[in-house]
Motif scaffolding. Sequence first.
Motif, PDB file in Angstrom:
ATOM      1  N   SER A   1      -5.301  -0.668   5.467  1.00 44.61           N
ATOM      2  CA  SER A   1      -5.538  -0.507   4.028  1.00 44.61           C
ATOM      3  C   SER A   1      -6.924  -0.999   3.638  1.00 44.61           C
ATOM      4  O   SER A   1      -7.584  -0.413   2.781  1.00 44.61           O
ATOM      5  CB  SER A   1      -4.469  -1.261   3.221  1.00 44.61           C
TER       6      SER A   1
ATOM      7  N   THR B   1       3.938  -3.605  -7.260  1.00 47.14           N
ATOM      8  CA  THR B   1       3.969  -2.391  -6.440  1.00 47.14           C
ATOM      9  C   THR B   1       4.949  -1.373  -7.000  1.00 47.14           C
ATOM     10  O   THR B   1       4.704  -0.164  -6.945  1.00 47.14           O
ATOM     11  CB  THR B   1       4.343  -2.745  -4.990  1.00 47.14           C
TER      12      THR B   1
ATOM     13  N   TYR C   1      -0.118   5.963   1.608  1.00 49.25           N
ATOM     14  CA  TYR C   1      -0.496   5.016   0.567  1.00 49.25           C
ATOM     15  C   TYR C   1      -0.332   5.671  -0.801  1.00 49.25           C
ATOM     16  O   TYR C   1      -0.828   6.783  -1.038  1.00 49.25           O
ATOM     17  CB  TYR C   1      -1.948   4.564   0.745  1.00 49.25           C
TER      18      TYR C   1
ATOM     19  N   ALA D   1       0.816  -1.216   0.000  1.00 50.91           N
ATOM     20  CA  ALA D   1       0.000   0.000   0.000  1.00 50.91           C
ATOM     21  C   ALA D   1       0.848   1.264   0.000  1.00 50.91           C
ATOM     22  O   ALA D   1       0.433   2.296  -0.532  1.00 50.91           O
ATOM     23  CB  ALA D   1      -0.932   0.005   1.210  1.00 50.91           C
ATOM     24  N   THR D   2       2.043   1.185   0.560  1.00 56.04           N
ATOM     25  CA  THR D   2       2.910   2.360   0.645  1.00 56.04           C
ATOM     26  C   THR D   2       3.908   2.425  -0.500  1.00 56.04           C
ATOM     27  O   THR D   2       4.813   3.260  -0.506  1.00 56.04           O
ATOM     28  CB  THR D   2       3.652   2.390   1.990  1.00 56.04           C
TER      29      THR D   2
ATOM     30  N   SER E   1      -5.428   8.014   3.710  1.00 58.43           N
ATOM     31  CA  SER E   1      -4.425   7.483   2.782  1.00 58.43           C
ATOM     32  C   SER E   1      -3.115   8.238   2.902  1.00 58.43           C
ATOM     33  O   SER E   1      -2.033   7.636   2.916  1.00 58.43           O
ATOM     34  CB  SER E   1      -4.935   7.575   1.338  1.00 58.43           C
TER      35      SER E   1
ATOM     36  N   GLN F   1      -1.239   7.443   6.116  1.00 58.84           N
ATOM     37  CA  GLN F   1      -0.581   6.136   6.051  1.00 58.84           C
ATOM     38  C   GLN F   1       0.412   6.049   4.891  1.00 58.84           C
ATOM     39  O   GLN F   1       1.055   5.028   4.706  1.00 58.84           O
ATOM     40  CB  GLN F   1      -1.638   5.033   5.886  1.00 58.84           C
TER      41      GLN F   1
END
Length: 873
Positions: free
Chosen positions: A538, A430, A576, A395-396, A571, A574
């Motif tokens: 997430s 990713t 993201y 997610a990051t 988001s 965090q």
Amino acid sequence: MPQAEGVKRSDITPEFDITAGVTLSRALVPTLVPNFITRKRLFNLLENPAPSTTVVIAPAGFGKTSLVAEWAGHAKEKVIWISITNSDSLNEMSALLIQATRNVIPGFADWFERDQPVRPTEVVRRWGNELLATGRDYILVIDNLRDHVNRDVEIATKLVNQFPANVHLVAIRRDPLETSYASFSTRGSLHVIGPKELRFTKEEVMTLAESYGLKTNESSTRDSLEAAQGWPSAVSLVIRQISRSKDPIDFEKIASSRGEPIRALAVAVLDSFSHEVLDIVTDLSIIPEFNHEEAQVILGEKYNQDLINSIAQEAIFFSQTSDPDLTFSFSRLMREILLSELRKKPDRKREIHKLLLDFYLAVNRPNLALEHAFLAGDQSAVAEVFPSAARVLQATGKGNDLVRWSVFAGDASPTGLLKRATVELTGRLTSLEFDLTQALIEQMRIDAQGSEIEGFIKQLTSGTRAYIEIAYGQFSEFEKSFAEAMTPVKDPLMLGIEEQIAIIYLAAVKSFMLDETERTEELYHQALSITDSSRIGSGHILISHIKAMSLFQVGEYRSAYETASVAISQSRKQQYVGILGPLSSMYVQARCLLEFARPQEAYEILSQVRNLAEQWKQWSWFFMADGYFARDLALRGRATEALENISSARKRASTLTGRDGLMGIIDLSEIFIRYQVQDYERLAILVERVPQQTFVQQIKLTLVERTGRKGFAEEVKNLPVRTPREKIWKYLVDVSEVIDQEKLALTSMRLALEVGAAVGAKETFLRQGEEMGNLIIKLAGENPTLYMEDLASAVAERIKEDSNNKVQSQLTLTKRELEVLRHLATERPISAISATLHISQNTMKTHLKNLYRKMEVDGRVHAVEKAKSNFIL
């Protein structure tokens, strides 16, 4: 030697009277090095009138002496400079003071040698009186090079109190002399210059680097320079080292080297701090950035909030970041030195890692917990934390970390290697390496055949494909991938709850882009039904994104905007990004702002969406956002530019994989523009080849009405009215049906406005044309609520704009003009075309004149070229 006539011996003095036992260089202003970067921007900090005191305090290597030396060379007053060292006794310091003064006042203090021995305090008293008698102001610089200054406090206090009022004292020190500040203050204003002021700016660093011929546009060079954090001597050493080796700096290697000058510089600074400070900063160096909560976990009983803030203020080891949560970031060089010391205490280092492991697990930050579990040597914790950590890394956007950690996903058996490959696959996805991801999918499916996790591999690879298909607008292919990814398997492994939510989110994005309202709602409820099992943030954030899209689809614009805003905030907090970045909610937020008639704010966000989508290779979102800039041009009467924008978008999409889906997104924007310019012929072609979403069906219904086909009234009756969006549209269609019967039209418009007021809709009404606008203005007079007054005012303004800038004036060609244009493309003579169309030469000239004017071209060739580029032909 005989004297010249008329000249007395007392009038002849040497340039310098050198006092016995004094090193002359320490009584002179130091010479600056050839590559010295001017610090004139700091001169204002030193330009303080006598009898004030300026204290320049910073550890070794901050350019204290160089700054004051440069300033002294430009000072109006005469500068008396002394540099004192560890070996100097008080009597030797007295001799230095006299020598330094004689350097600027020849023959000064002829009593000094004659009256020896003289106590230091008496020397300063008599020196001050004689200096005061000159009637001029002076600058006295004391450059203190001594390591242990506490023993000097008492004598320094006595000496400072005897300095005369015509002296501006500048004290250069490596550490604060707290107890003498009061004495300094008694002589006038006190000014303190510290490390924060002395650090090089980015511009100064770049200037110095370029003077050595370094290419500052190279990222490796910039990273090495930034690591020195403006510490002047460290910057200079880094620059010289890069210029010699032509390679970036390896700070870890420097930290372990004993003969490295940069390390020696850092160690010299460390030696000037107390054991308490060194103990604290050494423990904290285990993480590159920390806040007070993390510091408390690491330090335990040693934790002292005020001390940490004080250390950060000096900015030698770490400094405060701009983060509102009060975080501190270590100097990369200092951290490496401190870490090398911490590694000498493996038990303490392992203990800190375990403390941080427990802490990060407690605050649900598994990616950080994983790192410390590994460094603590706790293999069971590594295995337990890894799945959750992998989701956060995805997610990051930390794909490279996923690839690095993939070795912990499985053993060396065939099944274990497949498990490792699943993490590497996620890492490549990713990192937006889509081509490599596709190749890995094919290889994994082959390797998994006949294995106990073949079903899981099919699930995972299908889900991975789904991400790429959404990125490229491959909506038809996506449906197959979605079905395979969400089909349960009986393998020992299957997609987790968080992964399922992510796949559902992708399906919701597809439904949202295709304007499938009910499907978007269904997907929201499907995700919501499994969310209680999700432990990772997430999953909950993705559900917020789905909710925002669903609310917008039904027309609950106010709620959609609020939900999208919260999702974006979560988001960003965090961090993201990439395939799970907040593009969907940003787009919803922008669309809501457009509906609220706040276009400037909307287009700022759409611009951000477009830029981030390009950066993250999310091409569907790129063209969704880009299309609104073309639509805006059309609304402002600049249809030609709008269609040129569409043409450019098609050219760009043609270079990308899976362009058919992207072309469909671009078609929707062109449909909007063609409708605005009333190009119904091209419109009829476009609406038949795109997905039949609500917007397209509305356009088709308008075309039916325009052509006068039977069945229009029946179709209007059957329009759905389940959602606020559908209700507004249905009531507006009803208004258009009875627009010539004001009473009936007002009744339907009133119903539409009641729904619009509840959800905050405005733009939908503003696009309805002058006749409907006049109805809105009339109803606002009857019911002058805040919403109605704002809307009526906006309607009046829109009508005025439309009358001044008719959109249909550009590219709105009559049926006959379109016929002429098509014949022009055949290259037949004008006379032959007029004969074919059964019109006279004069009529033909009139058509051509009007055609060229509307198309803003200067002749036949340009008219045909423009018609083709704008899809008229």
